[in-house]
Design an enzyme around this catalytic site. Sequence first.
Site, PDB file in Angstrom:
ATOM      1  N   HIS A 146       0.788  -1.242   0.000  1.00  0.00           N
ATOM      2  CA  HIS A 146       0.000   0.000   0.000  1.00  0.00           C
ATOM      3  C   HIS A 146       0.814   1.284   0.000  1.00  0.00           C
ATOM      4  CE1 HIS A 146       0.824   0.118   4.274  1.00  0.00           C
ATOM      5  NE2 HIS A 146       0.109  -0.972   4.495  1.00  0.00           N
ATOM      6  N   HIS A 163      -2.026  -0.950  -3.718  1.00  0.00           N
ATOM      7  CA  HIS A 163      -3.320  -1.338  -3.180  1.00  0.00           C
ATOM      8  C   HIS A 163      -3.742  -0.281  -2.169  1.00  0.00           C
ATOM      9  CE1 HIS A 163      -6.484  -3.927  -1.589  1.00  0.00           C
ATOM     10  NE2 HIS A 163      -6.065  -3.579  -0.387  1.00  0.00           N
ATOM     11  N   ASP A 197      -9.482   1.096  -4.616  1.00  0.00           N
ATOM     12  CA  ASP A 197     -10.141  -0.206  -4.769  1.00  0.00           C
ATOM     13  C   ASP A 197     -11.660  -0.065  -4.698  1.00  0.00           C
ATOM     14  OD1 ASP A 197      -7.641  -1.258  -4.977  1.00  0.00           O
ATOM     15  OD2 ASP A 197      -7.743  -2.490  -3.166  1.00  0.00           O
TER      16      ASP A 197
END
Length: 195
Positions: A19, A115, A120
């Site tokens: 991330h 991510h 997302d």
Amino acid sequence: FHAYLNPDRAIDEGARAVHGIDDTFLVDKPRFGDIVGEFLAFVAGAEIIAHNASFDVGFLDAEIALTRNGHGSLREQSAILDTLQLAREKYPGQQNSLNALCKRLGIDNRHRELHGALIDAHLLADVYLAMTAGQGDLGLAVEIEEHANVRAASSVALAGIALRVQRASPAELEAHLGRIESIDRKSGGRCVWKR
């Protein structure tokens, strides 16, 4: 709802690689207990659409329990729809990760370098619409580009003129309701527009 939280622990290298968030960025962020009331108020009575929902809901329920405020589980607050389960039913035996679904359904995810929950969520909204409605785009992009100059000129020419609002006809409303029913049948009764 989007919030960065201080996890009160160091982020390991594996997570950071996924991330891109480091300890320095999170040090001044609130803890989950500080925002749990606001979060639960936001989702109260809503349907949460999540990919591999049991994973995320498990973590959220554990954090909710740690606050010891008697909030109850997330499922007690909201309905949960798992798009991974939906994808497995729709595409059995195939890869059903978010990236695989984006590729299969023609959803551009090239901007997803790391991510992150917010990006997302946006991708999952497009995936969910494509899986349940068979449509990921209204098909207007070309028309918008071709007529951008005409629209700009029209908006200038129409400045100061009251525009007439045209309501949908009974036939158009009936066609719309038929489409909603079709989406509801294809999604196994999970159509959010019927609520």
